[in-house]
Design an enzyme around this catalytic site. Structure first.
Site, PDB file in Angstrom:
ATOM      1  N   HIS A  73      -6.398   9.721  -2.146  1.00 19.86           N
ATOM      2  CA  HIS A  73      -6.007   8.367  -1.625  1.00 19.86           C
ATOM      3  C   HIS A  73      -6.283   8.707  -0.022  1.00 19.86           C
ATOM      4  CE1 HIS A  73      -1.889   5.994  -0.834  1.00 19.86           C
ATOM      5  NE2 HIS A  73      -2.342   6.649  -1.843  1.00 19.86           N
TER       6      HIS A  73
ATOM      7  N   CYS B 256       4.896   0.834   2.760  1.00 21.11           N
ATOM      8  CA  CYS B 256       6.106   0.452   1.924  1.00 21.11           C
ATOM      9  C   CYS B 256       6.873  -0.041   1.735  1.00 21.11           C
ATOM     10  CB  CYS B 256       6.487   2.275   0.751  1.00 21.11           C
ATOM     11  SG  CYS B 256       5.354   3.242   0.328  1.00 21.11           S
TER      12      CYS B 256
END
Ligand SMILES: *Cc1c(COP(=O)(O)O)cnc(C)c1O
Length: 387
Positions: free
Chosen positions: A202, A326
């Site tokens: 991705h 994240c």
């Protein structure tokens, strides 16, 4: 996505139409498992092997050195755990850097809790590892050196070829996280001299949840998941056929497009950096100016919060990030920016803009028309900023 200006390609990339088209049959008619003998299963298995060859070709490997995983995180975790457990007799000392992705740092911290040791190298103010310090850190117990090819937050590219020569001489396994570089700049396992590397679909216009691990023939590393005999007995679990086919297609497209794309993104990157530096004062470019990913722009702006900038940019249809995706949502400043020696406020006041093949010069102009006003407004309200 039509009106949205997406500048967060280091977090994830949009899936390429050709990649999606290649995947579709394996989500519909060609649903057979790659481990069976009837024809729809055979088709799946052939498609998986073709994808393996394409990934191998992109990184200069043999196809039997490529193993499919669920992504970059799994591959990184496999490298740390698999090498340390395979080499337990020799020792359990690992060398890594302060600015690795959490997918490396967390398994290394767990290893330390379990009785292993680690040297976590400092980086300089641009994010570069010091080669002499790395050499000095090697002991008889060292079983693994893991240093990323390029950093996802600040774009700094490490001298991985130099590291590969050192580890080869000392017969130590060298793993490198190439999630940000594969498909974007040349990555050749023989030029780098690594024993394993991690990549993720991705981040190169492929689907999420699939990636690969390169393991040099003869390198000692224990298997990651036990179960069925898939992936030559080294990574069990029914293949994510559509995802793997998507990764293969993305690798094939990257090989054709990479040179042209990196020239185009470098141009946009430099336009964005120069534009920001000429329009806004009291800023710091984070990351190495020269050894830098073609698509990475990261600045700290004195006196303001990255989060507020993200929200105001979003109201203008521009997607950017602060720190890494994240960790945004947590209040801790980015471990990467802190490792550069930035103050807490500077780390909090950072903005990352990462370019991709869907961006245009017109979009960059719109960003340059929008950002200075946002910075000015936020600074006017900021108790931390005094002109
Ligand atoms: C995105 C990223 C990862 C994690 O990859 P996933 O496929 O999302 O698990 C690891 N390392 C780096 C440098 C990354 O940018």
């Amino acid at each position: 996505m039509s009106d949205i200006i997406y500048l967060d390609h280091a977090a994830t990339t949009p899936i390429d139409k050709e990649v999606l088209d290649a995947m579709m049959p394996f989500l519909t008619d060609q649903f057979g498992s790659a481990s069976t003998l009837y024809s729809i299963g055979r088709k799946a298995s052939e498609a998986v092997e073709e994808a393996r060859e394409r990934v191998a070709a992109l990184i200069g490997a043999h196809s039997d050195e490529v193993f499919f995983t669920s992504g970059g995180t799994e591959s990184d975790s496999w490298a740390v755990n698999g090498v340390v457990s395979a080499k337990a007799k020799k020792g359990s000392h690992v060398i890594t850097s302060k600015i690795e992705h959490h997918a490396i740092l967390e398994p290394v911290h767990l290893l330390e809790k379990q009785g292993g040791t680690a040297t976590i190298l400092e980086v300089d103010s641009d994010g570069l590892v010091n080669i002499d310090e790395l050499k000095d850190a090697i002991t008889d117990q060292t079983v693994l050196v893991t240093i990323m090819h390029a950093n996802n937050e600040i774009g700094t590219i490490q001298p991985v070829g130099q590291i590969g020569r050192i580890t080869r001489e000392r017969r130590i396994h060298f793993h490198t996280d190439t999630v940000q570089t594969v498909g974007h700049i040349p990555v050749d396992v023989n030029v780098i001299g690594c024993d394993s590397l991690a990549l993720s679909a991705h981040k190169l216009y492929g689907p999420k949840g699939v990636g690969a691990m390169y393991i040099r023939k003869g390198a000692r590393i224990d298997r990651f998941m036990r179960g069925g005999g898939q992936e030559n007995n080294r990574r069990a679990g029914t293949h994510n056929v559509a995802g793997i086919v998507g990764l293969g297609k993305a690798a094939e497209l990257a090989q054709v497009r990479m040179a042209e794309e990196s020239v185009a993104t470098t141009k946009l990157r430099d336009m964005l950096i120069a534009g920001i530096e000429s329009r806004i004062k009291d800023i710091r470019l984070n990351g190495d100016r020269v050894n830098r990913l073609p698509n990475n722009v990261n600045f700290s702006f004195d006196g303001i919060e990255g989060e507020s900038m993200i929200l105001l940019m979003d109201m203008n249809g521009i997607c950017v990030s602060s720190g890494s995706a994240c960790t945004s949502g947590s209040l801790d400043p980015s471990h990467v920016l802190m490792a550069l020696g930035l103050k807490h406020e500077q780390a909090h006041g950072s903005l990352r803009m990462t370019l991709g093949n869907d961006n245009t010069p017109e979009q960059i102009e719109k960003v340059l028309d929008t950002l200075p006003g946002i910075v000015e407004r936020l600074r006017e309200m900021s108790p931390l900023y005094n002109q």
